[in-house]
Design a protein around this motif. Sequence first.
Motif, short mmCIF file in Angstrom:
data_model
loop_
_atom_site.label_atom_id
_atom_site.label_comp_id
_atom_site.label_asym_id
_atom_site.label_seq_id
_atom_site.Cartn_x
_atom_site.Cartn_y
_atom_site.Cartn_z
N PRO A 8 0.67 -1.22 -0.02
CA PRO A 8 0.00 -0.01 -0.10
C PRO A 8 0.70 1.25 0.00
CG PRO A 8 -0.24 -1.13 2.25
CD PRO A 8 0.56 -1.97 1.21
N LEU A 9 2.03 1.39 0.79
CA LEU A 9 2.95 2.36 0.50
C LEU A 9 3.41 2.46 -0.76
CD1 LEU A 9 4.43 4.51 2.37
CD2 LEU A 9 6.40 2.84 2.65
N GLY A 10 3.72 1.63 -1.35
CA GLY A 10 4.25 1.69 -3.01
C GLY A 10 3.20 2.54 -3.74
N ALA A 11 1.94 1.78 -3.60
CA ALA A 11 0.71 2.23 -4.46
C ALA A 11 0.78 3.96 -4.19
CB ALA A 11 -0.50 1.35 -3.97
N MET A 12 0.71 4.07 -2.96
CA MET A 12 0.43 5.49 -2.54
C MET A 12 1.58 6.52 -3.21
SD MET A 12 1.29 8.23 0.10
CE MET A 12 2.64 7.14 0.63
N GLN A 13 2.72 5.80 -3.32
CA GLN A 13 3.92 6.62 -3.73
C GLN A 13 3.58 6.82 -5.56
OE1 GLN A 13 7.11 3.68 -2.46
NE2 GLN A 13 8.10 5.42 -2.11
N THR A 14 2.92 5.72 -5.95
CA THR A 14 2.82 5.80 -7.57
C THR A 14 1.66 6.99 -7.80
OG1 THR A 14 3.31 3.37 -7.90
CG2 THR A 14 1.98 4.38 -9.47
N CYS A 15 0.92 6.66 -6.92
CA CYS A 15 -0.42 7.88 -7.15
C CYS A 15 -0.08 9.47 -7.16
CB CYS A 15 -1.49 7.44 -6.11
SG CYS A 15 -2.16 5.68 -6.27
N ILE A 16 0.87 9.85 -6.12
CA ILE A 16 1.30 10.86 -5.87
C ILE A 16 2.03 11.73 -7.12
CG2 ILE A 16 1.17 10.67 -3.32
CD1 ILE A 16 4.26 11.38 -3.38
N VAL A 17 2.82 10.74 -7.86
CA VAL A 17 3.61 11.23 -8.89
C VAL A 17 2.86 12.19 -9.93
CG1 VAL A 17 5.07 10.40 -11.04
CG2 VAL A 17 5.29 9.43 -8.75
N PRO A 18 1.81 11.75 -10.39
CA PRO A 18 1.00 12.63 -11.43
C PRO A 18 0.49 13.99 -10.90
CG PRO A 18 -0.28 10.41 -10.88
CD PRO A 18 1.02 10.30 -10.48
N ILE A 19 0.01 13.70 -9.39
CA ILE A 19 -0.55 14.72 -8.85
C ILE A 19 0.48 15.99 -8.85
CG2 ILE A 19 -1.80 15.61 -6.77
CD1 ILE A 19 -2.76 13.01 -6.37
N VAL A 20 1.47 15.32 -8.21
CA VAL A 20 2.54 16.37 -7.86
C VAL A 20 3.07 17.02 -9.32
CG1 VAL A 20 5.06 16.58 -7.22
CG2 VAL A 20 3.42 15.51 -5.78
N SER A 21 3.35 15.94 -10.43
CA SER A 21 3.87 16.38 -11.48
C SER A 21 3.04 17.60 -12.23
CB SER A 21 3.82 15.11 -12.47
OG SER A 21 5.08 14.59 -12.15
N TYR A 22 1.81 17.33 -12.39
CA TYR A 22 0.85 18.28 -12.87
C TYR A 22 0.71 19.49 -12.09
CZ TYR A 22 -0.99 14.03 -15.33
OH TYR A 22 -1.27 12.91 -15.97
#
Length: 218
Positions: free
Chosen positions: A56-70
């Motif tokens: 679940p920690l890795g899934a959360m890391q994956t999810c924040i990448v596009p949010i932070v990038s955009y």
Amino acid sequence: PFSVAQIFRLGIPNMLMQSAYTFYIMGLNLILATFSDQAVTALGLYYKWQTFFFIPLGAMQTCIVPIVSYNYAAGNIERCKKTLSTAVAFGLALMAVGTFCFESIPSQMLRVFTSDSLVVEIGQVGFRFIGISFLPMVTSLIFPVFFQAVGHGLKSSALTIIRTVVLFVPLGYLFAKFGLTWFWLTFPVTEVITTLVGVGFYRWFMVKQDKMGNSDNQ
């Protein structure tokens, strides 16, 4: 060709994270093998249990990448900061559960996979030391993802290399010189140092963003 180069440049930190994992696990196993096969087994059992918290920690890391990038591309630094703080808060809450389990019921966790009393004895000590590292581990793993998302691949790669190559195996080798119990200190010390370096990188990044924002307003 330029686009492909850019993709690889931004993807290198993630590739390093995946490949470095194999490198430092192999290194730690070689160090523990100098003590006993049971010590190697105890480390292996830790990695079986850690997946319950790391997935679940890795899934959360994956999810924040596009949010932070955009939001970074849109110039919304405040949203980037909020996303990072929310991710850290979620990660701390998740890993606090892991810390509680590793500190309070290590023998029960170990006995799920083994009946070897020596493995359980070694693992109990190891699990309690490793459990301490779970909280600083959140930031030591999230900062590289954050810097990857904002296009600072060098900082992201540096944090991964510091954690897995510069710290984990050399510290494991150093602490092992003082005995098996001391070896387990490798985990919390590595995560704390990596987190401190990550905080330093983040502060530098935010100071630079503030200067850029002030120059734009003038």
